[in-house]
Design an enzyme around this catalytic site. Structure first.
Site, PDB file in Angstrom:
ATOM      1  N   SER A 124       1.396   5.289  -0.251  1.00  0.00           N
ATOM      2  CA  SER A 124       0.647   6.701   0.001  1.00  0.00           C
ATOM      3  C   SER A 124       1.182   7.658  -0.690  1.00  0.00           C
ATOM      4  O   SER A 124       0.762   8.656  -0.918  1.00  0.00           O
ATOM      5  CB  SER A 124       0.519   6.901   1.428  1.00  0.00           C
ATOM      6  OG  SER A 124       1.969   7.195   2.000  1.00  0.00           O
ATOM      7  N   GLY A 166       4.491   8.718   0.382  1.00  0.00           N
ATOM      8  CA  GLY A 166       5.373   9.162   1.136  1.00  0.00           C
ATOM      9  C   GLY A 166       6.656   8.325   1.204  1.00  0.00           C
ATOM     10  O   GLY A 166       6.585   7.273   0.647  1.00  0.00           O
ATOM     11  N   VAL A 167       7.489   8.676   2.162  1.00  0.00           N
ATOM     12  CA  VAL A 167       8.805   8.022   2.338  1.00  0.00           C
ATOM     13  C   VAL A 167       8.736   6.664   2.797  1.00  0.00           C
ATOM     14  O   VAL A 167       9.143   5.750   2.301  1.00  0.00           O
ATOM     15  CB  VAL A 167       9.918   8.772   3.439  1.00  0.00           C
ATOM     16  CG1 VAL A 167      11.368   8.238   3.239  1.00  0.00           C
ATOM     17  CG2 VAL A 167       9.915  10.335   2.610  1.00  0.00           C
ATOM     18  N   LEU A 215      -4.378   3.987  -3.241  1.00  0.00           N
ATOM     19  CA  LEU A 215      -5.836   4.486  -3.355  1.00  0.00           C
ATOM     20  C   LEU A 215      -6.088   5.911  -3.655  1.00  0.00           C
ATOM     21  O   LEU A 215      -5.532   6.687  -2.577  1.00  0.00           O
ATOM     22  CB  LEU A 215      -6.501   3.995  -2.076  1.00  0.00           C
ATOM     23  CG  LEU A 215      -6.407   2.497  -1.641  1.00  0.00           C
ATOM     24  CD1 LEU A 215      -7.003   2.179  -0.304  1.00  0.00           C
ATOM     25  CD2 LEU A 215      -7.009   1.575  -2.752  1.00  0.00           C
ATOM     26  N   ALA A 222       0.990  -1.234   0.028  1.00  0.00           N
ATOM     27  CA  ALA A 222      -0.086   0.028   0.128  1.00  0.00           C
ATOM     28  C   ALA A 222       1.130   1.059  -0.026  1.00  0.00           C
ATOM     29  O   ALA A 222       1.674   1.431   1.162  1.00  0.00           O
ATOM     30  CB  ALA A 222      -0.855  -0.130   1.170  1.00  0.00           C
ATOM     31  N   SER A 268       6.318   4.149   2.993  1.00  0.00           N
ATOM     32  CA  SER A 268       5.516   3.228   2.090  1.00  0.00           C
ATOM     33  C   SER A 268       6.585   2.881   1.145  1.00  0.00           C
ATOM     34  O   SER A 268       6.582   1.945   0.584  1.00  0.00           O
ATOM     35  CB  SER A 268       4.124   3.485   1.789  1.00  0.00           C
ATOM     36  OG  SER A 268       3.980   4.588   0.968  1.00  0.00           O
ATOM     37  N   CYS A 284      -5.612  14.295   6.450  1.00  0.00           N
ATOM     38  CA  CYS A 284      -5.268  14.463   5.182  1.00  0.00           C
ATOM     39  C   CYS A 284      -6.273  15.248   4.414  1.00  0.00           C
ATOM     40  O   CYS A 284      -5.831  15.940   3.521  1.00  0.00           O
ATOM     41  CB  CYS A 284      -5.121  12.982   4.285  1.00  0.00           C
ATOM     42  SG  CYS A 284      -6.555  11.944   4.427  1.00  0.00           S
ATOM     43  N   CYS A 336     -10.365   5.004   8.634  1.00  0.00           N
ATOM     44  CA  CYS A 336      -9.814   4.842   7.420  1.00  0.00           C
ATOM     45  C   CYS A 336      -9.027   3.388   7.277  1.00  0.00           C
ATOM     46  O   CYS A 336      -9.365   2.717   6.421  1.00  0.00           O
ATOM     47  CB  CYS A 336      -8.727   5.861   6.862  1.00  0.00           C
ATOM     48  SG  CYS A 336      -8.070   5.908   5.374  1.00  0.00           S
TER      49      CYS A 336
END
EC number: 2.8.1.13
Length: 368
Positions: free
Chosen positions: A26, A28-29, A50, A24, A31, A213, A117
């Site tokens: 996102s 970002g660093v 997603l 998964a 993941s 977010c 979430c």
């Protein structure tokens, strides 16, 4: 350098090259590094992102799962060399998370959308995607550890306590944990930054996502758009019902709040309760916010606690933890938690997460 960053095999009975892992991502660093690390260790990696909101271009800078972050995730996958897919989950996210966020405020509670979430979108639906793609595991970049002992799977705090995200994952079920993997739980954030540079990821210095977010403005403005009735004027009363002033909408208040009351009084006043039935904000002295007894609902136990079990509980993500005892109640799927010491500003809508040492045994949502 990879020898410095050894991880447990994702599956004990399969070699890396035989193991298909959905990661998964996102944008970002964390993941991104999780995906790159597994790929470089020989795993068959498939990145999935997603799209949760922001297709209209209103995504907030520094958020995740929208806008630039989706492009960052895709670019990382392309640069490392594994396939990447983007799935549009905006409708599901709006219903399960954004609308729940507004409704929780309308009940006079303080929500944690990140838990919802994980609970209703990321884990539930991504695990189904994992199965549909014939993959072996679902991997995330969360700072939390998954340990297997004597055939039992345990969820434990991260090595890096400053980044630990176990509080947000208390609603994870035993069945979900069987497929989930968290390879970053044994590292510090500084290690992950080093790995990002080692892998040549362009997002190695990207700041961590901050705050909620999908909130592009203030909380109150966001909720006012979703639930206009939340900004109706009402009374501010003391704990005896005496009217002290007027408020501009319950959306502007949360339990424990002191600022923004705009009331002249001979002692500091705090929000004690939000009475949604008559649109009142109840205020009082600080001692009215101190309590030991907590009622918790919608329980999820990874290890069923014994009656009168002594645990450590976290009552918000930043809480270091308080010693407490858990008791059953006559009400279905509820528990009573008695703290050893008074705690300030316990907020309905927040999570009460129980720990046995480093292990998360479960938790629920605070009712009162």
């Amino acid at each position: 350098m990879l020898k410095e960053f050894e991880i447990e095999p994702l599956l004990k009975d399969k070699a890396p090259h035989q193991t298909k892992a959905i990661v998964a991502m996102s944008g970002g660093v964390d993941s991104s590094v999780a995906a790159a690390l597994l790929y470089n260790l020989g795993y068959e990696v498939i990145g999935v992102t997603l799209q949760l909101y922001g297709s209209d271009g209103n995504a907030r800078k520094g958020a995740c799962c929208a806008g630039q972050d989706i492009y960052d995730a895709k670019y990382v996958a392309e640069s490392v060399g594994f396939p990447h897919y983007i799935l549009n989950y905006e409708e599901i996210f709006k219903k399960e998370v954004i609308e729940d966020f507004a409704n929780t405020y309308m009940r006079g509670e303080t929500p944690i959308p990140c838990v919802r979430c994980n609970q209703t979108v990321k884990f539930r639906d991504l695990l189904q995607v994992t199965k549909n793609l014939g993959a072996d595991v679902l991997v995330t970049g969360h700072y939390v550890r998954r340990l297997e002992e004597n055939g039992e799977v345990k969820l434990c705090r991260s090595i890096d306590k400053s980044k630990d995200q176990s509080y947000f994952l208390f609603a994870t079920t035993e069945e979900q944990l069987k497929l989930l993997r968290f390879p970053l739980g044994g590292f510090y954030k500084s290690d992950i930054r080093k790995l990002a540079k080692y892998f040549g990821l362009q997002i190695s210095e990207k700041p961590d996502s901050q705050d909620i977010c999908f909130v592009s403005e203030s909380y109150s403005k966001t909720i006012a758009k979703l639930a206009p009735q939340s900004v109706q004027k009402g009374k501010i009363v003391d704990i005896h019902g005496k009217v002290l002033g007027e408020h501009s909408g319950i959306v502007n208040f949360t339990v424990g709040q002191r600022r923004g009351l705009c009331i002249a009084h001979n002692e500091p006043l705090y929000v004690i309760k939000i009475n949604t039935e008559n649109n009142e904000v109840v205020v009082g002295p600080i001692n009215a916010l101190m309590q030991k007894k907590i009622l918790v609902k919608e329980l999820n136990w990874l290890e069923q606690p014994k009656e009168g079990m002594e645990v450590t509980v976290k009552l918000r993500s930043s809480h270091a933890g308080s010693s407490a005892t858990i008791y059953s109640t006559d009400e279905k799927n509820k528990a009573c938690v008695i703290l050893n010491d008074d705690y300030f500003g316990i907020s309905p809508g927040q999570a009460c997460v129980a720990y046995k040492g480093e292990q998360v045994i479960g938790g629920g949502w605070i009712c009162s």
